[in-house]
Scaffold this motif. Structure first.
Motif, PDB file in Angstrom:
ATOM      1  N   GLN A  38       0.839  -1.190   0.000  1.00  0.00           N
ATOM      2  CA  GLN A  38       0.000   0.000   0.000  1.00  0.00           C
ATOM      3  C   GLN A  38       0.880   1.248   0.000  1.00  0.00           C
ATOM      4  N   THR A  39       0.539   2.216  -0.847  1.00  0.00           N
ATOM      5  CA  THR A  39       1.302   3.445  -0.899  1.00  0.00           C
ATOM      6  C   THR A  39       0.541   4.577  -0.223  1.00  0.00           C
ATOM      7  N   SER A  40       1.289   5.482   0.374  1.00  0.00           N
ATOM      8  CA  SER A  40       0.712   6.650   1.026  1.00  0.00           C
ATOM      9  C   SER A  40       1.576   7.852   0.675  1.00  0.00           C
ATOM     10  N   ASP A  41       0.980   8.849   0.019  1.00  0.00           N
ATOM     11  CA  ASP A  41       1.758   9.969  -0.484  1.00  0.00           C
ATOM     12  C   ASP A  41       2.360  10.814   0.637  1.00  0.00           C
ATOM     13  N   GLY A  42       3.606  11.243   0.423  1.00  0.00           N
ATOM     14  CA  GLY A  42       4.311  12.113   1.349  1.00  0.00           C
ATOM     15  C   GLY A  42       5.423  12.808   0.582  1.00  0.00           C
ATOM     16  N   PRO A  43       6.373  13.423   1.275  1.00  0.00           N
ATOM     17  CA  PRO A  43       7.494  14.064   0.583  1.00  0.00           C
ATOM     18  C   PRO A  43       8.397  13.016  -0.063  1.00  0.00           C
ATOM     19  N   GLN A  44       8.988  13.348  -1.176  1.00  0.00           N
ATOM     20  CA  GLN A  44       9.895  12.413  -1.844  1.00  0.00           C
ATOM     21  C   GLN A  44      11.218  12.383  -1.080  1.00  0.00           C
ATOM     22  N   LEU A  45      11.580  11.178  -0.646  1.00  0.00           N
ATOM     23  CA  LEU A  45      12.818  10.976   0.093  1.00  0.00           C
ATOM     24  C   LEU A  45      13.722  10.008  -0.663  1.00  0.00           C
ATOM     25  N   SER A  46      14.959   9.931  -0.219  1.00  0.00           N
ATOM     26  CA  SER A  46      15.908   8.969  -0.760  1.00  0.00           C
ATOM     27  C   SER A  46      16.063   7.823   0.237  1.00  0.00           C
ATOM     28  N   TYR A  47      16.162   6.602  -0.267  1.00  0.00           N
ATOM     29  CA  TYR A  47      16.267   5.405   0.573  1.00  0.00           C
ATOM     30  C   TYR A  47      17.426   4.532   0.097  1.00  0.00           C
ATOM     31  N   VAL A  48      17.977   3.741   1.014  1.00  0.00           N
ATOM     32  CA  VAL A  48      18.854   2.636   0.639  1.00  0.00           C
ATOM     33  C   VAL A  48      18.134   1.336   0.985  1.00  0.00           C
ATOM     34  N   VAL A  49      18.203   0.396   0.064  1.00  0.00           N
ATOM     35  CA  VAL A  49      17.648  -0.937   0.262  1.00  0.00           C
ATOM     36  C   VAL A  49      18.799  -1.917   0.097  1.00  0.00           C
TER      37      VAL A  49
END
Length: 507
Positions: free
Chosen positions: A41-52
């Motif tokens: 499920q997606t929930s809109d928010g500010p665009q962030l950077s992630y490491v996976v």
């Protein structure tokens, strides 16, 4: 440029260091894999950077890429050799959802602020040197015009070492920092463009000049660091500790904030490793956290990603040198108060355990952590320290320790953008002195591995031992910190102050 930054470890030693070569998934805060048919499920928010961070096999990485896209992520880059993906997403549930995917070992945000269009370890504003350095006279034959003000070279025997072996042009030290002005006349002779890049955002840009500072007036830090390592002996200005080796620049500071985000440093370590860099200098801590705590899933993912890249580089023959930081923190204490994190949004006050919350990259396995000293060979008043944490010490400057030089300035004189020179102090200035000595060691022992270079740095270091009286650099009658440990290895200096002369003369 902002202020403090911390240091390094050895208390965590072998078991954890070994496990980190794969992942940090066994540490507290790890999420176990959930069934693969869980709806994302997606929930809109500010665009962030992630490491996976995943298992480093092609099938797992491809599966995770697809899952990241389904969860609303856009793959920026995949470092498949180490199983690290950099992803942008506006889905506020993105990291939690990725932690449920089979093969994902950690995932987390690399910042708390939204993406935009650094914190380094120098203390105070630069003091620029006036006049033309090329016209400055010197009474010492063969010395550079401004060398009389470089007490730091003499403190570690670098002036004498240069007459024996100034370092090999086959050795490169990469300055991972705010960029380097390679047009400076003291840096241009030794600069390696082919080993330079802009890694901001996680993808290497090797176009002409991409490695230079965004704004020379404010992004001077990397240029100052580069001069301390390898400014040429060419009759202009100053000399570096290893004036015969090559230097390169890998820029990692964000153009809008000057912060050093994890994905940029992952890129820098990978780029250095794959482009034949022997030594990297790291005079910064990775933002936005002064200390990354392993019980926080986002911060643990940062540690995991950067550590994978660091260990990959070490496996390719690259030694990392890192500054210990300027908060006068005892990194071996039971607890430390951090009131500066996160530094990209609103900081909160937190009490951390240095054994579980790490300064990155300085506290990662295999990295040489450097504290700072002044002209009196005493720990600089600002320098972090800690028994079994600091590996070695090196000149970083201290305004309270006044040298007998023309300027009477206890800071470190080095190169600045636009052909300038200035004095700065900080563990940022200590790190490059140690990196320069490591480059001399590599020049003298070309077959030496990163582990061997680190051991040589320690063996050849000169330890003044803990101060016998009150450590009170500001003279207010109150001890500012306490040194623990015997003379051979202690909290202020680790194994001791690095020695450039021994690096080129000792067998």
């Amino acid at each position: 440029m902002a202020a403090p930054k911390p240091g390094h470890r050895r208390v965590l030693a072998a078991p954890i260091g070994l496990a980190l070569t794969v992942s940090l998934a066994f540490l507290p805060g790890t999420a176990s894999a959930a069934p693969q048919n869980v709806a994302l499920q997606t929930s809109d928010g500010p665009q962030l950077s992630y490491v996976v961070n995943t298992k480093a096999d092609a099938a797992t990485i491809e599966r995770v890429k697809k899952a990241a896209a389904t969860a609303g992520g856009t793959i920026v880059v995949a470092y498949e050799k180490i199983g690290v993906l950099v992803v942008h997403s506006a889905n506020t549930n993105f990291p939690q959802q990725m932690r449920t995917i089979k093969g994902v070992q950690s995932a987390g945000a690399t910042r708390t602020a939204p993406l935009q269009a650094a914190v380094t370890t120098e203390i105070g504003a630069p003091e620029y040197l006036a006049g033309s350095p090329a016209a400055t006279a010197t009474d010492v034959p063969g010395a550079e015009p401004l060398e009389a003000d470089q007490w730091d070279l003499r403190a570690i025997g670098a002036d004498r070492a240069a007459k024996i072996n100034p370092g090999s042009s086959n050795v490169t030290v990469a300055v991972i920092d705010t960029g380097v002005d390679d047009t400076h006349p003291d840096l241009a002779p030794n600069f390696s463009k082919s080993q330079s890049a802009n890694c901001v955002g996680g993808v290497a840009d090797t176009s002409e000049g991409a490695w230079r500072p965004y704004d020379p007036a404010s992004d001077y830090h990397g240029t100052h660091v580069a001069g301390s390592i390898a400014a040429a002996r060419n009759g202009i200005g100053i000399s570096g500790v290893a004036p015969g080796v090559k230097i390169s620049a890998i820029k990692v500071s964000d153009p809008e904030t000057s912060l050093f985000y994890p994905e940029s440093v992952v890129c820098a370590f990978m780029f250095a490793a794959d482009h034949g860099v022997e030594i990297t200098n790291n005079s910064y801590y990775i933002d936005p956290w002064l200390y990354n705590c392993l019980d926080d899933p986002d911060q643990k993912a940062i540690v995991d990603a950067v550590n994978r890249a660091s260990l990959y580089a070490q496996s390719k023959g690259t030694l990392h040198v890192a500054s210990a930081g300027n908060a006068n923190h005892n990194l071996a204490a039971a607890s430390i108060t951090d009131d500066t994190s996160p530094d990209d949004t609103a900081p909160v006050v937190r009490t951390i355990n240095p054994r579980e919350c790490w300064d990155i990259p300085a506290q990662l396995p295999g990295i040489v952590t450097v504290s700072a000293t002044g002209v009196q060979n005493i720990k600089s008043y600002y320098s972090n320290y800690g028994r079994n944490v600091v590996d070695v010490a090196a000149p970083g400057g201290d305004k309270y320790q006044i040298p007998d030089t023309p300027s009477k300035n206890g800071r470190i004189l080095s190169t600045m953008p636009n052909n300038g020179y200035a004095f700065l102090q900080g563990t940022s200035m200590a790190g490059p002195h140690a990196a320069g000595v490591a480059a001399l060691l590599k020049s003298t022992h070309p077959a030496a591995t990163p582990e061997m270079l680190q051991e040589l740095l320690k063996e050849q270091a000169d330890n003044p031992g803990c101060p016998t009286g009150l450590y009170d650099p500001d003279g207010n009658g109150v001890a500012d910190s306490v040194c623990e440990g015997p003379k051979p290895v202690n909290g202020f200096y680790g194994f001791g102050i690095v020695n450039a002369l021994d690096a080129v003369t000792a067998p």
